[in-house]
Design an enzyme around this catalytic site. Structure first.
Site, mmCIF file in Angstrom:
data_model
loop_
_atom_site.group_PDB
_atom_site.id
_atom_site.type_symbol
_atom_site.label_atom_id
_atom_site.label_comp_id
_atom_site.label_asym_id
_atom_site.label_seq_id
_atom_site.Cartn_x
_atom_site.Cartn_y
_atom_site.Cartn_z
ATOM 1 N N GLU A 1 -4.450 -9.727 3.757
ATOM 2 C CA GLU A 1 -4.976 -9.132 4.996
ATOM 3 C C GLU A 1 -6.911 -10.300 4.852
ATOM 4 O O GLU A 1 -7.582 -10.487 5.998
ATOM 5 C CB GLU A 1 -5.944 -7.611 4.829
ATOM 6 C CG GLU A 1 -5.087 -6.540 4.948
ATOM 7 C CD GLU A 1 -3.495 -6.091 4.362
ATOM 8 O OE1 GLU A 1 -3.459 -6.744 4.087
ATOM 9 O OE2 GLU A 1 -3.435 -4.696 4.748
ATOM 10 N N GLU B 1 0.477 -1.276 -0.105
ATOM 11 C CA GLU B 1 -0.302 -0.460 0.222
ATOM 12 C C GLU B 1 0.755 1.421 -0.490
ATOM 13 O O GLU B 1 0.395 2.294 -0.159
ATOM 14 C CB GLU B 1 -0.937 -0.147 1.279
ATOM 15 C CG GLU B 1 -2.257 -1.543 1.021
ATOM 16 C CD GLU B 1 -3.088 -1.408 2.360
ATOM 17 O OE1 GLU B 1 -2.345 -1.937 3.202
ATOM 18 O OE2 GLU B 1 -4.054 -0.681 1.939
HETATM 19 N N1 COA Z 1 4.554 -7.951 11.877
HETATM 20 C C1 COA Z 1 5.842 -8.438 13.212
HETATM 21 N N2 COA Z 1 6.817 -8.645 12.892
HETATM 22 C C2 COA Z 1 7.048 -9.447 11.887
HETATM 23 C C3 COA Z 1 6.083 -9.082 11.352
HETATM 24 C C4 COA Z 1 4.786 -8.458 11.168
HETATM 25 N N3 COA Z 1 3.531 -8.074 10.013
HETATM 26 N N4 COA Z 1 6.483 -9.787 9.763
HETATM 27 C C5 COA Z 1 7.567 -10.503 9.620
HETATM 28 N N5 COA Z 1 7.711 -10.185 10.694
HETATM 29 C C6 COA Z 1 9.008 -10.832 12.124
HETATM 30 C C7 COA Z 1 8.776 -11.921 12.579
HETATM 31 O O1 COA Z 1 8.143 -12.160 13.826
HETATM 32 C C8 COA Z 1 10.180 -12.715 12.778
HETATM 33 O O2 COA Z 1 10.994 -12.364 14.561
HETATM 34 P P1 COA Z 1 11.499 -12.935 14.972
HETATM 35 O O3 COA Z 1 13.229 -13.215 13.985
HETATM 36 O O4 COA Z 1 11.936 -11.970 16.151
HETATM 37 O O5 COA Z 1 11.297 -14.209 15.981
HETATM 38 C C9 COA Z 1 11.370 -11.456 12.005
HETATM 39 O O6 COA Z 1 10.334 -10.770 10.837
HETATM 40 C C10 COA Z 1 11.939 -12.205 10.381
HETATM 41 O O7 COA Z 1 10.316 -13.098 10.116
HETATM 42 P P2 COA Z 1 10.852 -14.418 9.530
HETATM 43 O O8 COA Z 1 9.329 -14.716 10.002
HETATM 44 O O9 COA Z 1 11.727 -15.292 10.219
HETATM 45 O O10 COA Z 1 11.146 -14.587 8.112
HETATM 46 P P3 COA Z 1 10.553 -15.248 7.330
HETATM 47 O O11 COA Z 1 11.670 -15.172 5.876
HETATM 48 O O12 COA Z 1 10.551 -17.136 7.542
HETATM 49 O O13 COA Z 1 9.050 -15.291 6.244
HETATM 50 C C11 COA Z 1 6.998 -13.589 5.688
HETATM 51 C C12 COA Z 1 8.828 -14.188 5.997
HETATM 52 C C13 COA Z 1 6.966 -12.607 5.716
HETATM 53 C C14 COA Z 1 6.754 -14.880 5.060
HETATM 54 C C15 COA Z 1 6.948 -13.769 7.174
HETATM 55 O O14 COA Z 1 7.588 -13.194 8.496
HETATM 56 C C16 COA Z 1 4.753 -13.649 7.112
HETATM 57 O O15 COA Z 1 4.064 -14.383 7.085
HETATM 58 N N6 COA Z 1 4.916 -12.151 7.926
HETATM 59 C C17 COA Z 1 3.739 -11.634 8.588
HETATM 60 C C18 COA Z 1 3.070 -11.473 7.015
HETATM 61 C C19 COA Z 1 1.852 -10.924 7.384
HETATM 62 O O16 COA Z 1 1.007 -10.775 7.454
HETATM 63 N N7 COA Z 1 1.441 -9.474 7.127
HETATM 64 C C20 COA Z 1 0.594 -8.697 8.006
HETATM 65 C C21 COA Z 1 -0.143 -7.836 6.723
HETATM 66 S S1 COA Z 1 -1.784 -7.531 7.308
#
Ligand code: COA
Length: 242
Positions: free
Chosen positions: A135, A115
């Protein structure tokens, strides 16, 4: 250089550089980032020395992985949230900036990340960029303009598909869908964005603002009204140049 906690804002030779700076959380957009982004956007809008701005994300893995899930559903009551939105409409401010804005996108570009990119005018992506709007899968709808900006960029059917299914898009598909203007190797991303900014900032800033207005405001008008807008802006510009 202004250092907030979640954003680095630098002004270099007419170009504003905004770096989302929470790499340990993949630059997830939290309440503090919202407040700091609001201040940075106002600075870009009001500072005549800033001719064009580049948005980017810190760290190797992400431009921005969306809203901070650790704050998810911890927002204040709907009444308080509406009051905050009224006082600090980040997305309204973003879309109202008349200066050219460039997004340099790498890694995860999810939720609020996409966004933010959609509030910019020119989107460059590196080959590793992945786009998604998760979302609906979380039981919410985009709240940073995405339901309006995405269909305006990639069209109604594709936007509905992406929003309803949560399907991710890689950089090459993003280019085909015109979600991004160009895909470049990762090491070329910032030089490409800076090259564009350099070219743009050499032009008359008022002409640039008027071009942006003619297109962004004009697209929401009928062709007749859009042509009227273009004629008015051309007229203002020629009066200014007299
Ligand atoms: N909010 C808060 N923290 C987040 C985040 C988010 N949206 N996305 C990633 N992080 C944090 C993780 O908790 C992790 O923290 P930690 O190291 O303290 O455990 C760090 O960032 C690295 O993320 P990680 O999940 O280990 O990386 P990955 O490469 O395995 O996966 C994603 C990456 C993007 C696939 C996964 O982090 C994810 O699905 N994030 C959420 C995406 C989402 O739904 N966003 C909200 C949209 S409304």
């Amino acid at each position: 250089m202004s250092n907030f906690e979640t954003i680095v804002y630098e002004k270099l030779d007419g170009v504003g550089h905004i770096t989302l700076n929470r790499p340990q959380a993949l630059n997830a957009y939290n309440l503090q980032m919202r407040d700091e982004l609001y201040q940075v956007l106002a600075a870009i809008r009001d500072d005549p020395e800033v001719k064009v701005a580049i948005f980017k994300g810190a760290g190797e893995k992400a431009f921005c992985a969306g809203a901070d899930l650790t704050e998810f559903l911890t927002a204040p009551s709907p009444v308080a949230a509406r009051q905050v939105r009224w006082e600090r409409d980040v997305w309204g401010l973003f879309l109202s900036i008349a200066k050219p804005l460039i997004a340099a996108l790498h890694g995860y570009v999810l939720g609020s990340g996409i966004e933010i990119a959609l509030c910019c005018d020119i989107r460059l992506a590196s080959e590793d960029a992945q786009f998604g709007v998760p979302e609906a899968g979380l039981g919410i709808i985009p709240a940073a303009g995405g339901s309006q900006t995405l269909p305006r960029v990639i069209g109604r059917a594709k936007a509905l598909e992406v929003l309803l299914t949560g399907r991710w898009i890689n950089a090459e598909e993003a280019r085909r869908l015109k979600l991004v203007n160009q895909v470049v190797p990762r090491h070329d991303l910032l030089p490409a964005a800076e090259g564009l900014a350099k070219k743009i900032k050499a032009y008359n800033p008022i002409a640039l603002c008027y071009v942006k207005q003619a297109i962004t405001r004009g697209l929401d008008l009928s062709l007749e009204k859009g042509l009227e807008l273009e004629a008015n802006l051309a007229n203002y510009l020629s009066n200014l140049n007299k």
